[in-house]
Each structure stands twice: as C-alpha cells, then as structure tokens.
Design a protein around this motif. Structure first.
Motif, PDB file in Angstrom:
ATOM      1  N   ILE A  61       0.836  -1.197   0.000  1.00  0.00           N
ATOM      2  CA  ILE A  61       0.000   0.000   0.000  1.00  0.00           C
ATOM      3  C   ILE A  61       0.875   1.254   0.000  1.00  0.00           C
ATOM      4  CG2 ILE A  61      -1.690   1.316   1.336  1.00  0.00           C
ATOM      5  CD1 ILE A  61      -2.778  -1.358   2.376  1.00  0.00           C
ATOM      6  N   ALA A  62       0.604   2.160  -0.962  1.00  0.00           N
ATOM      7  CA  ALA A  62       1.348   3.409  -1.088  1.00  0.00           C
ATOM      8  C   ALA A  62       0.605   4.597  -0.501  1.00  0.00           C
ATOM      9  CB  ALA A  62       1.662   3.685  -2.560  1.00  0.00           C
ATOM     10  N   TRP A  63      -0.707   4.466  -0.366  1.00  0.00           N
ATOM     11  CA  TRP A  63      -1.533   5.575   0.116  1.00  0.00           C
ATOM     12  C   TRP A  63      -2.876   5.006   0.550  1.00  0.00           C
ATOM     13  CZ3 TRP A  63      -6.366   6.778  -1.662  1.00  0.00           C
ATOM     14  CH2 TRP A  63      -6.929   7.988  -1.248  1.00  0.00           C
ATOM     15  N   THR A  64      -3.519   5.685   1.501  1.00  0.00           N
ATOM     16  CA  THR A  64      -4.871   5.306   1.910  1.00  0.00           C
ATOM     17  C   THR A  64      -5.658   6.552   2.263  1.00  0.00           C
ATOM     18  OG1 THR A  64      -6.162   3.926   3.434  1.00  0.00           O
ATOM     19  CG2 THR A  64      -4.172   4.945   4.305  1.00  0.00           C
ATOM     20  N   GLY A  65      -6.958   6.535   1.993  1.00  0.00           N
ATOM     21  CA  GLY A  65      -7.801   7.696   2.249  1.00  0.00           C
ATOM     22  C   GLY A  65      -9.133   7.559   1.544  1.00  0.00           C
ATOM     23  N   SER A  66      -9.634   8.658   1.004  1.00  0.00           N
ATOM     24  CA  SER A  66     -10.881   8.665   0.247  1.00  0.00           C
ATOM     25  C   SER A  66     -10.568   8.764  -1.235  1.00  0.00           C
ATOM     26  CB  SER A  66     -11.753   9.852   0.669  1.00  0.00           C
ATOM     27  OG  SER A  66     -12.833  10.020  -0.230  1.00  0.00           O
ATOM     28  N   SER A  67     -11.211   7.937  -2.034  1.00  0.00           N
ATOM     29  CA  SER A  67     -10.947   7.964  -3.483  1.00  0.00           C
ATOM     30  C   SER A  67     -11.378   9.287  -4.101  1.00  0.00           C
ATOM     31  CB  SER A  67     -11.659   6.799  -4.175  1.00  0.00           C
ATOM     32  OG  SER A  67     -13.061   6.855  -3.943  1.00  0.00           O
ATOM     33  N   ALA A  68     -12.227  10.047  -3.423  1.00  0.00           N
ATOM     34  CA  ALA A  68     -12.651  11.353  -3.942  1.00  0.00           C
ATOM     35  C   ALA A  68     -11.578  12.413  -3.755  1.00  0.00           C
ATOM     36  CB  ALA A  68     -13.951  11.789  -3.257  1.00  0.00           C
ATOM     37  N   LEU A 111      -1.327  12.413  -6.333  1.00  0.00           N
ATOM     38  CA  LEU A 111      -0.009  12.984  -6.077  1.00  0.00           C
ATOM     39  C   LEU A 111       1.035  11.887  -5.900  1.00  0.00           C
ATOM     40  CD1 LEU A 111      -1.015  15.832  -3.588  1.00  0.00           C
ATOM     41  CD2 LEU A 111      -0.517  16.035  -6.049  1.00  0.00           C
ATOM     42  N   VAL A 112       0.668  10.824  -5.185  1.00  0.00           N
ATOM     43  CA  VAL A 112       1.582   9.701  -5.007  1.00  0.00           C
ATOM     44  C   VAL A 112       1.844   9.023  -6.338  1.00  0.00           C
ATOM     45  CG1 VAL A 112       1.911   7.461  -3.895  1.00  0.00           C
ATOM     46  CG2 VAL A 112       0.859   9.346  -2.623  1.00  0.00           C
ATOM     47  N   LEU A 113       0.798   8.828  -7.109  1.00  0.00           N
ATOM     48  CA  LEU A 113       0.943   8.178  -8.414  1.00  0.00           C
ATOM     49  C   LEU A 113       1.808   9.016  -9.350  1.00  0.00           C
ATOM     50  CD1 LEU A 113      -0.009   5.735 -10.109  1.00  0.00           C
ATOM     51  CD2 LEU A 113      -1.921   7.143 -10.892  1.00  0.00           C
ATOM     52  N   LYS A 114       1.614  10.331  -9.317  1.00  0.00           N
ATOM     53  CA  LYS A 114       2.406  11.201 -10.180  1.00  0.00           C
ATOM     54  C   LYS A 114       3.885  11.142  -9.830  1.00  0.00           C
ATOM     55  CE  LYS A 114       2.698  15.965 -11.874  1.00  0.00           C
ATOM     56  NZ  LYS A 114       2.122  17.339 -11.790  1.00  0.00           N
ATOM     57  N   ALA A 115       4.191  11.027  -8.525  1.00  0.00           N
ATOM     58  CA  ALA A 115       5.583  10.969  -8.100  1.00  0.00           C
ATOM     59  C   ALA A 115       6.231   9.634  -8.440  1.00  0.00           C
ATOM     60  CB  ALA A 115       5.674  11.221  -6.593  1.00  0.00           C
ATOM     61  N   CYS A 116       5.467   8.555  -8.307  1.00  0.00           N
ATOM     62  CA  CYS A 116       6.030   7.212  -8.492  1.00  0.00           C
ATOM     63  C   CYS A 116       5.925   6.707  -9.923  1.00  0.00           C
ATOM     64  CB  CYS A 116       5.339   6.217  -7.561  1.00  0.00           C
ATOM     65  SG  CYS A 116       5.616   6.517  -5.809  1.00  0.00           S
ATOM     66  N   ALA A 117       4.892   7.135 -10.626  1.00  0.00           N
ATOM     67  CA  ALA A 117       4.668   6.624 -11.986  1.00  0.00           C
ATOM     68  C   ALA A 117       4.031   7.707 -12.832  1.00  0.00           C
ATOM     69  CB  ALA A 117       3.782   5.371 -11.944  1.00  0.00           C
ATOM     70  N   PRO A 118       4.815   8.745 -13.205  1.00  0.00           N
ATOM     71  CA  PRO A 118       4.228   9.862 -13.940  1.00  0.00           C
ATOM     72  C   PRO A 118       3.601   9.456 -15.269  1.00  0.00           C
ATOM     73  CG  PRO A 118       6.644   9.950 -13.940  1.00  0.00           C
ATOM     74  CD  PRO A 118       6.237   8.921 -12.919  1.00  0.00           C
ATOM     75  N   ALA A 119       4.134   8.411 -15.891  1.00  0.00           N
ATOM     76  CA  ALA A 119       3.588   7.973 -17.164  1.00  0.00           C
ATOM     77  C   ALA A 119       2.190   7.390 -17.013  1.00  0.00           C
ATOM     78  CB  ALA A 119       4.508   6.929 -17.808  1.00  0.00           C
ATOM     79  N   GLN A 120       1.840   6.956 -15.771  1.00  0.00           N
ATOM     80  CA  GLN A 120       0.534   6.351 -15.552  1.00  0.00           C
ATOM     81  C   GLN A 120      -0.448   7.294 -14.880  1.00  0.00           C
ATOM     82  OE1 GLN A 120       0.976   2.659 -13.424  1.00  0.00           O
ATOM     83  NE2 GLN A 120       2.682   1.973 -14.679  1.00  0.00           N
TER      84      GLN A 120
END
Length: 483
Positions: free
Chosen positions: A456-463, A469-478
């Motif tokens: 797990i890289a992050w947890t919270g509300s999908s909204a 932000l986590v995804l952009k830092a770890c996998a900007p292409a995705q």
C-alpha cells in the motif's frame, strides 16, 4: 564502443536476478541477464517457499506451477514439543511449500524469457565502470574463447550471490562473521520419514532437519536433510561420507531414520553478513550479494525474490520518468528487512545449537507455551512466512494489500498486469484516470493505492486527490487523467 545497450543489466540468473529481469521486461524495459555458469546448476541449497513469496509468484502467474511440484507443510516442529503453526496466516497460502530451488528457478526463467529478457549463460563479469548516464560492464565467456564483450546499461543489478563480483567491483564491504561451519546438506531417501512435514531434531552435540520433497515409491520417500555435528568441524572441501549423514540424523532424532539412499550431498558454512548500502549510484545489490545468513528458517531465496520485486518496479518507474530519488527507497525499505532476517535466522540457529543443559531445558519448556499464545504465534508465523513484514513502522501504508477482499477477485491475479491499482471504497464510483488498474473492495475499509509489488502506497478517500499525487511521483507515465 559497447557491443550491447540495454536499460538494465542483471548479473546472476538465480531467483533474485530472474525475478528482477522478468519484472523489468514485463514493464517494457530492455533487460539482459549475465550468468557465469554455462548450464543450470542441478543442485541447490534452498527448498522452502514462504507464503509471501507464493503471493509474489501468483502476481506473475507462476504460483500454480510451483505448487504442483512441491509438498505443503502447515506446521514446523522446531525443538522439544514447540511447533510453529502457519494455519492462521492471513494469506491464501497457509503453509510453507517444500520444493527444490531448481523448480523455482525454472519457473522464473520461463517467466523472464517469456517477457522478453535476454539470458546469457557462461558469461562472467570482469569489470564495471560507472558514469553520469550509465554503467559499462566488461565480460568474458567462461571458456575464454572470443573477445571481451562490453555492455552498456542505464542501471545494473548485482544478484550474483554471496561471492558477488559486482559487490567487489563497486568496492562494497561485506561485514559480518561465520555463524556455523561444516553444515551438510543431502538428499536422502527414507523408509519412514517424519509424519508431520518439516521436522527438526537436536541434542547438545548435533542437529538434523528434514523436509519432504514428495518424490517417493513403494520403498520410501525423498527428503532434503541438513545435519551438523559439533564434534566434527572440518573445512568445506572435506568430502561428505554417507555414514556421516546417517549417523547424525539418527542421533539428532534419537531413532533409526531408515536411510535407504543418498543421491547428493554438500558441505558448507554459513555467515551472517550484510552490506551497509544496497545502492551504489547506478548499481544495486540484491539477494545474497547484499545479505547472507543462516539457512535455518529458509529465508534466503524468499528474501532475494522480494528484494527484486521491490527494486524492479522502481527502476521501471525511473526509466519511465519518475524522479531518481525513488530508487533510494530500495535501501530504506529493504535494508531493514535484510537486517531483520539476518538477526531472526541467527537467533533461531543459536536456539537450536544451545549447549548448556539448563538453557536447553528452559528453551524446551518455554517455547511450546509461548507458541500457543495467539498473538505470539501469529507474530512468529507472519515473520517466518513474510506476510508480517512491512515497510515503515505504523499505519496501513507499507503493508501488503493482498488481504483486502475485492469484487474483482484476488489482488495477485489483478496485478498480473504490472501497474498501480486504485482500490475504491465499497460503493464508490470509478475514478477518472488512465494507465492504472481499478478495483472495488467488498468490506468497509478506505480507498488505497497499491504499488506494483503489492504494498500500500496511500490510503484515504478515493474522492480526494492524495492518491494522484503519489501516483504522479512514483509513476508519472501512468498518472494522466483520462479525457
């Protein structure tokens, strides 16, 4: 001028190197594996595949193949009446799988080759030079025929074992000490073996360990045996006589074990060692090249495979545009795990080889009672199986996401496509994002973002936008939002 240019050069075609190569190739990166052995080694020391490793293999479509060639042990007798119970693990695999490492290697080699990795055997690395943009590796064939070969790679993974050439070439020290000498491994055929899977027998002078291989006939069954005699400490080069194996087994278990045949045997010593840094600029150390420890507990192959799973997705992400600092988290996350495994294996070995009578009596008295306490039992089993290990100290981030129930089925099946996964809350609508997988949990837990290695890289509300932000830092292409 180099002969070959690749994204990543992997040195070593053992389970660690093959996992990394397969994962990188699956992510679309060019990968070459160099292995100094010209042919596949038919013998191996490792034989235990833990629950977390089976989850990793399942996320690559390999678990069923490996499971078909092994024996399952849900309990492990360690000493006295103490048994480690794995039936309460929070995993689909509530057992340890006993199978020769050659079966795991074969499955991982097929995986790596199917994904497009180039595996070259009989090629030995002799030099390595780094610069700002990559690494130049010089290699030769083992028969010294033909000219030297030069490979150019953006990154190099040294997965070439305890006597790692890559580790030596980057100047990494390997501090530690020898724990036990003159340990013998052997494949033995027994007329009557243990009736409860894995079994350890020991006295003040010797120990013997038996793991069922499942290959048998009307006359008996085959086991991997490990034996050690305090009074017979000889160099690794000293030949192993069949009588030595038979006598130590019989003494350790205080019975005639009915040895019918011994097909293979080898003497070795075990060290406790770990490099201080897993990353050396563009070169990374993994598996036995980074850490070695006692074979008691069966952690070596498993830890190496999980090193590779952690590192490969990060290398693929950085090659795809993520910041280079992501690669530093390999050291941050895996070095503490390696240190824990070295410590844990050493404690278990020292407990098995205790010599003072009083200490042995207290061990045999207390261990069975402690392992019947649920919280102790589950902590010990989770650490042994790898399911209880985590990155970071608290909270859900850094824990494995495998136990989360999904409407789409097991997470490991979903992650056979190597991407991040956004797991939404029950009842939540799909989020607008491309290049990632989506799933919906069936319990009342929060939304989570799951890394390609299943943590797990992050947890919270999908909204919320935190996961973006986590995804952009770890996998900007995705991380691009769908139109």
């Amino acid at each position: 001028m180099t002969d070959h240019d690749v994204d990543v050069l992997v040195v070593g075609a053992g389970p660690t190197g093959l996992t990394a190569a397969g994962d990188l190739a699956r992510a679309g990166r060019s990968v070459t594996v160099l292995e100094r052995w010209a042919t596949v080694n038919p013998s191996s020391r490792a034989f235990a595949v833990m629950a977390r490793t089976l989850e990793v293999l399942d996320a690559r479509g390999l678990a069923e193949d490996v499971l078909a060639h092994g024996q399952r042990a849900s309990q492990i007798r360690i000493f006295g009446d103490a048994r480690l119970d794995l039936t309460h693990l929070d995993s689909p695999y509530r057992f340890v799988l006993i199978t020769p490492q050659t079966n795991v290697d074969a499955a991982l080699a097929r995986y790596a080759e199917t994904q497009g990795a180039d595996i070259r055997r009989g090629v030995e690395v002799v030099d390595l030079v780094q610069d700002e943009t990559g690494v130049t590796v010089t290699a030769r064939t083992n028969d010294d025929a033909g000219p030297l070969q030069r490979f150019r790679a953006r990154y190099v993974i040294g997965a070439d074992g305890a006597h790692s050439t890559v580790r030596r070439l980057v100047g990494a020290q390997f501090p530690g000490k020898t724990l036990l000498s003159s340990i013998v491994l052997a494949d033995v055929k027994l007329a009557h073996g243990p009736d409860d899977g894995l079994k350890l027998g020991n006295t003040r002078q010797v120990f013997g360990f038996l793991a069922p291989y499942g290959r048998g006939d009307a006359d008996g069954a085959w086991y991997r045996a490990m034996v050690w005699d305090r009074d017979h400490q000889v160099p690794d080069t000293e030949p192993v006589d069949n009588t030595e194996v038979i006598e130590v087994l019989n003494r350790a278990f205080n019975a005639d074990m009915g040895v019918l045949e011994i097909s293979w045997k080898s003497r070795f010593h075990c060290d406790e060692r770990q490099v201080a840094q897993y990353r050396h600029s563009r070169v990374f150390l993994a598996g036995d090249a980074a850490h070695v420890h006692s074979p008691v507990g069966g952690q070596g192959m498993n830890t190496g495979i999980q090193d590779a799973a952690n590192l490969a997705w990060k290398l693929a992400a950085v090659l795809g545009g993520a910041d280079d600092s992501l690669l530093d988290s390999y050291q941050d996350e895996r070095h503490p795990i390696g240190r824990r495994v070295v410590l844990q294996s050493g404690v278990m070995t020292r407990a098995v080889t205790l010599y003072p009578r009083f200490a042995r009596s207290m061990r045999n008295l207390l261990a069975p009672k402690l392992l019947r306490v649920p919280v102790v039992r589950d902590a010990m089993a989770g650490s042994f199986a790898g399911t209880g290990l985590r990155y970071g100290r608290r909270g859900p981030v850094g824990t494995r996401a495998t136990p989360i129930p999904l409407a789409e089925g097991p997470l490991t099946e979903l992650q056979r496509t190597p991407q991040f996964v956004v797991i939404r809350e029950r009842g939540a609508d799909p989020v607008a994002v491309s290049g990632v997988l989506q799933a919906k949990r069936t319990d009342d837990g929060p939304a989570v973002l799951v890394r390609p290695d299943g943590y797990i890289a992050w947890t919270g509300s999908s909204a919320d936008h935190g996961w973006r932000l986590v995804l952009k830092a770890c996998a900007p292409a995705q991380a691009a939002t769908a139109p």
